[in-house]
Design a protein around this motif. Structure first.
Motif, PDB file in Angstrom:
ATOM      1  N   PRO A 126       0.876  -1.270  -0.128  1.00 52.13           N
ATOM      2  CA  PRO A 126      -0.019  -0.070  -0.034  1.00 52.13           C
ATOM      3  C   PRO A 126       0.842   1.181  -0.193  1.00 52.13           C
ATOM      4  N   ARG A 127       0.596   2.201  -0.739  1.00 48.82           N
ATOM      5  CA  ARG A 127       1.254   3.444  -0.817  1.00 48.82           C
ATOM      6  C   ARG A 127       0.853   4.562  -0.138  1.00 48.82           C
ATOM      7  N   GLY A 128      -0.585   4.919  -0.070  1.00 48.72           N
ATOM      8  CA  GLY A 128      -1.084   5.987   0.692  1.00 48.72           C
ATOM      9  C   GLY A 128      -2.243   5.442   1.789  1.00 48.72           C
ATOM     10  N   GLU A 129      -2.628   6.319   2.367  1.00 50.32           N
ATOM     11  CA  GLU A 129      -3.709   6.119   3.434  1.00 50.32           C
ATOM     12  C   GLU A 129      -4.842   5.341   2.734  1.00 50.32           C
ATOM     13  N   GLY A 130      -5.356   5.787   1.574  1.00 47.17           N
ATOM     14  CA  GLY A 130      -6.510   5.154   0.929  1.00 47.17           C
ATOM     15  C   GLY A 130      -6.198   3.766   0.696  1.00 47.17           C
ATOM     16  N   GLU A 131      -4.811   3.455   0.298  1.00 45.84           N
ATOM     17  CA  GLU A 131      -4.788   2.084  -0.048  1.00 45.84           C
ATOM     18  C   GLU A 131      -4.631   1.269   1.219  1.00 45.84           C
ATOM     19  N   ARG A 132      -4.027   1.832   2.235  1.00 48.97           N
ATOM     20  CA  ARG A 132      -3.930   0.984   3.500  1.00 48.97           C
ATOM     21  C   ARG A 132      -5.314   0.847   3.885  1.00 48.97           C
ATOM     22  N   ARG A 133      -6.290   1.508   3.799  1.00 47.93           N
ATOM     23  CA  ARG A 133      -7.546   1.315   4.145  1.00 47.93           C
ATOM     24  C   ARG A 133      -8.340   0.404   3.590  1.00 47.93           C
ATOM     25  N   ASP A 134      -8.013   0.386   2.054  1.00 51.78           N
ATOM     26  CA  ASP A 134      -8.550  -0.739   1.035  1.00 51.78           C
ATOM     27  C   ASP A 134      -7.832  -1.964   1.474  1.00 51.78           C
ATOM     28  N   SER A 135      -6.745  -2.237   1.838  1.00 54.13           N
ATOM     29  CA  SER A 135      -6.350  -3.389   1.962  1.00 54.13           C
ATOM     30  C   SER A 135      -6.878  -3.925   3.364  1.00 54.13           C
ATOM     31  N   LYS A 181     -21.373  10.374 -17.902  1.00 56.22           N
ATOM     32  CA  LYS A 181     -20.073  10.328 -18.158  1.00 56.22           C
ATOM     33  C   LYS A 181     -19.417  10.995 -17.036  1.00 56.22           C
ATOM     34  N   ASN A 182     -17.925  10.646 -16.862  1.00 60.88           N
ATOM     35  CA  ASN A 182     -17.525  11.374 -15.631  1.00 60.88           C
ATOM     36  C   ASN A 182     -15.936  11.599 -15.782  1.00 60.88           C
ATOM     37  N   ARG A 183     -15.402  12.571 -15.033  1.00 63.32           N
ATOM     38  CA  ARG A 183     -14.019  12.957 -15.310  1.00 63.32           C
ATOM     39  C   ARG A 183     -13.183  12.127 -14.196  1.00 63.32           C
ATOM     40  N   LEU A 184     -13.694  11.195 -13.408  1.00 64.10           N
ATOM     41  CA  LEU A 184     -13.002  10.662 -12.383  1.00 64.10           C
ATOM     42  C   LEU A 184     -11.565  10.112 -12.760  1.00 64.10           C
ATOM     43  N   LYS A 185     -11.303   9.489 -13.783  1.00 63.67           N
ATOM     44  CA  LYS A 185     -10.023   8.965 -14.075  1.00 63.67           C
ATOM     45  C   LYS A 185      -9.132  10.110 -14.326  1.00 63.67           C
ATOM     46  N   VAL A 186      -9.366  11.218 -14.731  1.00 58.84           N
ATOM     47  CA  VAL A 186      -8.602  12.477 -15.110  1.00 58.84           C
ATOM     48  C   VAL A 186      -8.174  12.911 -13.502  1.00 58.84           C
ATOM     49  N   LEU A 187      -9.285  13.153 -13.052  1.00 62.28           N
ATOM     50  CA  LEU A 187      -9.257  13.930 -11.504  1.00 62.28           C
ATOM     51  C   LEU A 187      -8.165  12.866 -10.759  1.00 62.28           C
ATOM     52  N   ARG A 188      -8.279  11.701 -10.805  1.00 61.91           N
ATOM     53  CA  ARG A 188      -7.350  10.803  -9.914  1.00 61.91           C
ATOM     54  C   ARG A 188      -5.978  10.588 -10.383  1.00 61.91           C
ATOM     55  N   ALA A 189      -5.721  10.867 -11.968  1.00 67.21           N
ATOM     56  CA  ALA A 189      -4.428  10.836 -12.357  1.00 67.21           C
ATOM     57  C   ALA A 189      -3.921  12.104 -12.009  1.00 67.21           C
ATOM     58  N   GLU A 190      -4.419  13.345 -11.925  1.00 60.63           N
ATOM     59  CA  GLU A 190      -4.044  14.272 -11.715  1.00 60.63           C
ATOM     60  C   GLU A 190      -3.234  14.201 -10.153  1.00 60.63           C
ATOM     61  N   ARG A 191      -3.903  13.517  -9.398  1.00 62.79           N
ATOM     62  CA  ARG A 191      -3.440  13.399  -7.923  1.00 62.79           C
ATOM     63  C   ARG A 191      -2.493  12.203  -7.820  1.00 62.79           C
ATOM     64  N   ASP A 192      -2.329  11.566  -8.841  1.00 60.50           N
ATOM     65  CA  ASP A 192      -1.336  10.248  -8.886  1.00 60.50           C
ATOM     66  C   ASP A 192      -1.944   9.302  -7.931  1.00 60.50           C
ATOM     67  N   TRP A 193      -3.133   8.935  -7.960  1.00 60.58           N
ATOM     68  CA  TRP A 193      -3.667   8.085  -7.292  1.00 60.58           C
ATOM     69  C   TRP A 193      -4.058   6.932  -7.615  1.00 60.58           C
ATOM     70  N   SER A 194      -3.990   5.450  -7.150  1.00 58.28           N
ATOM     71  CA  SER A 194      -4.495   4.187  -7.645  1.00 58.28           C
ATOM     72  C   SER A 194      -5.950   4.442  -7.515  1.00 58.28           C
ATOM     73  N   GLN A 195      -6.632   3.390  -8.219  1.00 62.99           N
ATOM     74  CA  GLN A 195      -7.996   3.387  -7.874  1.00 62.99           C
ATOM     75  C   GLN A 195      -8.263   2.618  -6.576  1.00 62.99           C
ATOM     76  N   ALA A 196      -7.178   1.755  -5.942  1.00 61.45           N
ATOM     77  CA  ALA A 196      -7.316   1.334  -4.671  1.00 61.45           C
ATOM     78  C   ALA A 196      -7.384   2.575  -3.669  1.00 61.45           C
ATOM     79  N   GLU A 197      -6.310   3.652  -4.100  1.00 60.82           N
ATOM     80  CA  GLU A 197      -5.869   4.586  -3.125  1.00 60.82           C
ATOM     81  C   GLU A 197      -7.417   5.492  -2.986  1.00 60.82           C
ATOM     82  N   LEU A 198      -7.913   5.722  -4.118  1.00 62.39           N
ATOM     83  CA  LEU A 198      -9.411   6.473  -4.185  1.00 62.39           C
ATOM     84  C   LEU A 198     -10.275   5.581  -3.475  1.00 62.39           C
ATOM     85  N   GLY A 199     -10.650   4.316  -3.686  1.00 64.40           N
ATOM     86  CA  GLY A 199     -11.569   3.657  -3.059  1.00 64.40           C
ATOM     87  C   GLY A 199     -11.153   3.664  -1.695  1.00 64.40           C
TER      88      GLY A 199
END
Lengths: 151, 78
Positions: free
Chosen positions: A14-23, B9-27
């Motif tokens: 996990p890289r960030g807080e979100g990934e830790r929560r997801d895990s 339609k949504n811009r979620l992928k763009v917004l997430r990429a701007e923050r360099d977040w993975s899908q798991a991070e956003l989830g």
């Protein structure tokens, strides 16, 4: 450890807080599922063993009322308690998929049981078998769950 | 144009990429699974209103800047 192994570990960590929560969420979910599987498998094998041993002696297995009540209690506790615990780590998409899968399994039961019953009354087929209907429900649920998850 | 598939339609992928977040991070930040984020991004699932508001707060942008139903402004919704 090889370089590629170390890279794989770093990439999967996990890289960030979100990934830790997801895990943590996924770990909790699988722990609940594993606990429910154990609760289902252990009594299931025991009951199967009892029935098998009785069948080998060409007699039907007779359960004591205490044993039957204990099994019913374990089942109710597992289904209700497990459902409540799982609902805490289930997100809205998973919940929607579960609703759809249960609806599908319920529809299958609604179609099969009355049809089977009516045909039995007409003498076309043997009497409906309760455990087959139960298995039908769970199989339908499993198929629908996989369908909505991977389609 | 209205999307007759029923999904917005949504811009979620763009917004997430701007923050360099993975899908798991956003989830994880939203309290939903990686699969849910993926389903929203690929237009297979429309999030609930509470989840849409969460996304709006997380990215600090109005909901209309994330989602687009292709119809237009509030006055056009009829």
């Amino acid at each position: 450890m090889t370089v590629s192994g170390a890279r794989a570990m770093r990439d999967s960590a996990p890289r960030g807080e979100g990934e830790r929560r997801d895990s943590a969420r996924r770990r909790t979910k699988w722990l609940i599922v594993a606990a429910l599987a154990v609760v289902g498998i252990v009594p299931g094998f025991y009951m199967g063993y009892q029935d098998g041993a009785a069948a080998a002696q060409s007699r039907a297995a007779i359960w004591s009322p205490t044993f039957a009540a204990a099994m019913a209690g374990i089942y109710l506790l597992a289904v209700i308690g497990g459902g409540l615990l799982l609902s805490r780590v289930t997100d809205e998409l998973e919940r929607l998929r579960s609703y759809k899968a249960v609806s599908f399994a319920g529809a299958a039961l609604m179609l099969v049981y009355p049809t089977w019953f009516l045909l039995w009354r007409g003498g076309f087929v043997p009497e409906p078998v309760h455990w087959m209907l139960f298995v039908l429900f769970w199989l339908s649920l499993a198929v629908a769950t996989l369908w909505y998850r991977f389609r | 144009m209205v999307d007759f598939e029923g999904f917005v339609k949504n811009r979620l992928k763009v917004l997430r990429a701007e923050r360099d977040w993975s899908q798991a991070e956003l989830g994880g930040r939203l309290g939903v699974s990686r699969q849910a984020v993926n389903a929203i991004e690929t237009g297979k699932y429309d999030p609930s209103l509470p989840l849409a508001f969460k996304l709006s707060r997380l990215f600090s942008v109005p909901i209309e800047e994330i989602f687009d139903d292709g119809v237009g402004g509030p006055g056009d919704a009829r």
